[in-house]
Write a protein that holds these residues in place. Structure first.
Motif, PDB file in Angstrom:
ATOM      1  N   GLU A  95      -9.390  15.445 -44.129  1.00 53.20           N
ATOM      2  CA  GLU A  95     -10.677  15.831 -44.141  1.00 53.20           C
ATOM      3  C   GLU A  95     -11.471  14.376 -43.455  1.00 53.20           C
ATOM      4  N   LEU A  96     -12.244  14.008 -43.097  1.00 56.24           N
ATOM      5  CA  LEU A  96     -12.529  12.468 -43.327  1.00 56.24           C
ATOM      6  C   LEU A  96     -14.311  12.565 -44.014  1.00 56.24           C
ATOM      7  N   TYR A  97     -14.532  11.579 -44.269  1.00 57.89           N
ATOM      8  CA  TYR A  97     -15.198  10.959 -45.140  1.00 57.89           C
ATOM      9  C   TYR A  97     -15.867  10.220 -45.670  1.00 57.89           C
ATOM     10  N   PHE A  98     -17.395   9.900 -44.471  1.00 60.83           N
ATOM     11  CA  PHE A  98     -17.909   8.659 -44.205  1.00 60.83           C
ATOM     12  C   PHE A  98     -19.373   8.922 -45.393  1.00 60.83           C
ATOM     13  N   THR A  99     -19.482   7.397 -46.210  1.00 58.01           N
ATOM     14  CA  THR A  99     -20.791   7.502 -46.404  1.00 58.01           C
ATOM     15  C   THR A  99     -21.159   6.273 -46.899  1.00 58.01           C
ATOM     16  N   ASP A 100     -22.427   6.332 -46.344  1.00 61.18           N
ATOM     17  CA  ASP A 100     -23.751   4.589 -45.958  1.00 61.18           C
ATOM     18  C   ASP A 100     -23.408   3.743 -47.554  1.00 61.18           C
ATOM     19  N   ILE A 101     -22.643   4.473 -48.640  1.00 60.21           N
ATOM     20  CA  ILE A 101     -23.196   2.905 -49.507  1.00 60.21           C
ATOM     21  C   ILE A 101     -21.664   1.799 -49.127  1.00 60.21           C
ATOM     22  N   LEU A 102     -22.241   0.239 -49.333  1.00 60.13           N
ATOM     23  CA  LEU A 102     -21.206  -0.890 -49.388  1.00 60.13           C
ATOM     24  C   LEU A 102     -20.585  -0.602 -50.087  1.00 60.13           C
ATOM     25  N   TRP A 103     -19.034  -0.960 -49.943  1.00 57.68           N
ATOM     26  CA  TRP A 103     -18.326  -0.913 -50.999  1.00 57.68           C
ATOM     27  C   TRP A 103     -18.017  -1.402 -52.207  1.00 57.68           C
ATOM     28  N   PRO A 104     -18.893  -2.339 -51.913  1.00 57.39           N
ATOM     29  CA  PRO A 104     -19.559  -3.012 -53.424  1.00 57.39           C
ATOM     30  C   PRO A 104     -19.640  -2.401 -54.516  1.00 57.39           C
ATOM     31  N   ASP A 105     -20.700  -1.627 -53.681  1.00 60.71           N
ATOM     32  CA  ASP A 105     -21.251  -0.336 -54.695  1.00 60.71           C
ATOM     33  C   ASP A 105     -20.686   0.870 -54.704  1.00 60.71           C
ATOM     34  N   ALA A 156     -19.012   3.211 -56.464  1.00 57.60           N
ATOM     35  CA  ALA A 156     -17.979   4.258 -57.904  1.00 57.60           C
ATOM     36  C   ALA A 156     -17.265   4.965 -58.434  1.00 57.60           C
ATOM     37  N   LYS A 157     -17.300   5.092 -59.121  1.00 48.74           N
ATOM     38  CA  LYS A 157     -16.269   6.349 -59.765  1.00 48.74           C
ATOM     39  C   LYS A 157     -17.060   7.683 -58.979  1.00 48.74           C
ATOM     40  N   GLU A 158     -18.283   7.687 -59.723  1.00 54.00           N
ATOM     41  CA  GLU A 158     -19.303   8.792 -59.313  1.00 54.00           C
ATOM     42  C   GLU A 158     -19.043   8.905 -57.544  1.00 54.00           C
ATOM     43  N   ASP A 159     -18.935   8.485 -56.822  1.00 59.74           N
ATOM     44  CA  ASP A 159     -18.715   8.149 -56.204  1.00 59.74           C
ATOM     45  C   ASP A 159     -17.909   8.916 -55.433  1.00 59.74           C
ATOM     46  N   LEU A 160     -16.715   8.405 -55.919  1.00 61.22           N
ATOM     47  CA  LEU A 160     -15.409   8.637 -55.336  1.00 61.22           C
ATOM     48  C   LEU A 160     -15.435  10.765 -55.522  1.00 61.22           C
ATOM     49  N   TYR A 161     -15.907  10.815 -57.230  1.00 59.47           N
ATOM     50  CA  TYR A 161     -15.961  12.272 -57.281  1.00 59.47           C
ATOM     51  C   TYR A 161     -16.383  13.310 -55.843  1.00 59.47           C
ATOM     52  N   GLU A 162     -17.964  12.030 -55.585  1.00 61.01           N
ATOM     53  CA  GLU A 162     -18.283  13.267 -55.138  1.00 61.01           C
ATOM     54  C   GLU A 162     -17.603  13.447 -53.857  1.00 61.01           C
ATOM     55  N   ALA A 163     -17.045  12.541 -53.071  1.00 61.28           N
ATOM     56  CA  ALA A 163     -16.375  12.662 -51.832  1.00 61.28           C
ATOM     57  C   ALA A 163     -15.450  13.495 -52.197  1.00 61.28           C
ATOM     58  N   ILE A 164     -14.458  13.859 -53.153  1.00 62.51           N
ATOM     59  CA  ILE A 164     -13.514  15.021 -53.845  1.00 62.51           C
ATOM     60  C   ILE A 164     -13.687  16.362 -54.081  1.00 62.51           C
ATOM     61  N   LEU A 165     -15.188  16.098 -54.311  1.00 62.52           N
ATOM     62  CA  LEU A 165     -16.066  17.744 -54.152  1.00 62.52           C
ATOM     63  C   LEU A 165     -16.701  18.130 -52.851  1.00 62.52           C
ATOM     64  N   ASN A 166     -16.942  17.275 -52.067  1.00 58.26           N
ATOM     65  CA  ASN A 166     -17.187  17.364 -50.553  1.00 58.26           C
ATOM     66  C   ASN A 166     -15.584  17.983 -49.927  1.00 58.26           C
ATOM     67  N   TYR A 167     -14.852  17.297 -49.845  1.00 55.44           N
ATOM     68  CA  TYR A 167     -13.592  17.872 -49.568  1.00 55.44           C
ATOM     69  C   TYR A 167     -13.272  19.434 -49.867  1.00 55.44           C
ATOM     70  N   GLN A 168     -13.026  18.820 -51.831  1.00 57.58           N
ATOM     71  CA  GLN A 168     -12.703  21.028 -51.682  1.00 57.58           C
ATOM     72  C   GLN A 168     -13.619  21.996 -51.534  1.00 57.58           C
ATOM     73  N   ASN A 169     -14.997  21.844 -51.260  1.00 59.39           N
ATOM     74  CA  ASN A 169     -16.010  22.820 -50.574  1.00 59.39           C
ATOM     75  C   ASN A 169     -15.199  22.820 -49.232  1.00 59.39           C
ATOM     76  N   ARG A 170     -14.729  22.253 -48.477  1.00 59.92           N
ATOM     77  CA  ARG A 170     -14.623  22.059 -47.059  1.00 59.92           C
ATOM     78  C   ARG A 170     -13.100  23.454 -46.438  1.00 59.92           C
ATOM     79  N   GLU A 171     -12.950  24.104 -45.440  1.00 64.53           N
ATOM     80  CA  GLU A 171     -12.118  25.376 -45.477  1.00 64.53           C
ATOM     81  C   GLU A 171     -10.936  24.644 -44.371  1.00 64.53           C
TER      82      GLU A 171
END
Length: 247
Positions: free
Chosen positions: A208-218, A220-235
């Motif tokens: 599953e591909l997840y793209f975010t506009d956040i630049l890498w130095p910014d 954070a943990k919450e951004d990884l959690y958001e990506a994982i939640l997005n993944y878990q909501n996909r079929e």
């Protein structure tokens, strides 16, 4: 409820890979040189590693330096190599505390001798850790990896070690740098770019591909959690229909 609390621990991706992009643009936005972005990018690495370990991710692969990155300005490359050595020395305690095993893939022989020595030291010190495997892709290019695999297989066929008739996906997998890792379930790229950039092309066949506009130095943990939640909501159908999955 926090994002972390919303994550279903029974549906975690077995392997997360991250293209850490945006260090240069982050620095430019702040009126600084690109090196400043790379230096701050190491903080995001720590965030991603710690967050992954905390929720039980078993495999995390970070695209740290590509084969094409050698073409960047000499000063930037030298700085990146110095940061690699510095980060390895600094983060070994975090790896040990979280029982994380470090490994590296790519043309490691192209790295400076002091970087190779430090890398090998940390790999050796963490080799018995079992909570998570952290893989650094260094001087790595996926097409180069695939070419190398086919050359190795061809040599074995020529020497009658492998029969052409037995070549299948498992044989190819065994000749890749990632032979001890499962396929990638979730690929994350930061900075708003929508490219794979020659990263784990074989291994992300059904990721599953997840793209975010956040630049890498910014990032954070919450951004990884958001990506994982997005993944878990996909079929994830793997070529099947939704009806087949539910039945």
């Amino acid at each position: 409820m926090t994002l972390k609390d919303q994550i279903n621990k029974t549906k975690l991706p077995a392997h997360i890979a991250i293209i850490m992009d945006g260090n240069g643009r982050w620095a430019k936005q702040k009126g600084m040189v690109r090196v400043f972005g790379h230096e701050n990018g190491t903080k995001a690495v720590r965030q991603a590693v710690e967050a992954s370990a905390e929720i039980g991710i078993k495999n995390l692969t970070l695209y740290a330096f590509s084969t094409e990155n050698w073409n960047r300005p000499k000063l930037e490359v030298q700085t990146l190599m110095k940061l690699l050595v510095k980060s390895l020395k600094k983060e070994i305690k975090t790896l040990q505390d979280n029982k994380i095993k470090l490994q590296a893939i790519g043309h490691l022989e192209d790295l400076p001798k002091n970087a190779i020595a430090e890398l090998r030291y940390v790999i050796d010190q963490t080799k018995n850790n079992e909570n998570m495997t952290l893989t650094l892709a260094l001087s790595y290019g996926s097409r180069d990896e695939i070419v190398k695999a086919f050359k190795d297989i061809s040599t074995k066929v020529k020497n009658n070690i492998i029969s052409v008739d037995t070549i299948d996906e498992s044989i190819i997998n065994k000749h890749l740098y990632t032979q001890n890792l499962p396929d990638v379930d979730l690929l994350i790229r930061t900075s708003g770019e929508h490219r794979i950039s020659n990263f784990l092309l074989w291994q992300i066949a059904y990721a599953e591909l997840y793209f975010t506009d956040i630049l890498w130095p910014d990032f954070a943990k919450e951004d990884l959690y958001e990506a994982i939640l997005n993944y878990q909501n996909r079929e994830r159908r793997f070529g099947k229909t939704s009806e087949q999955l539910t039945s």
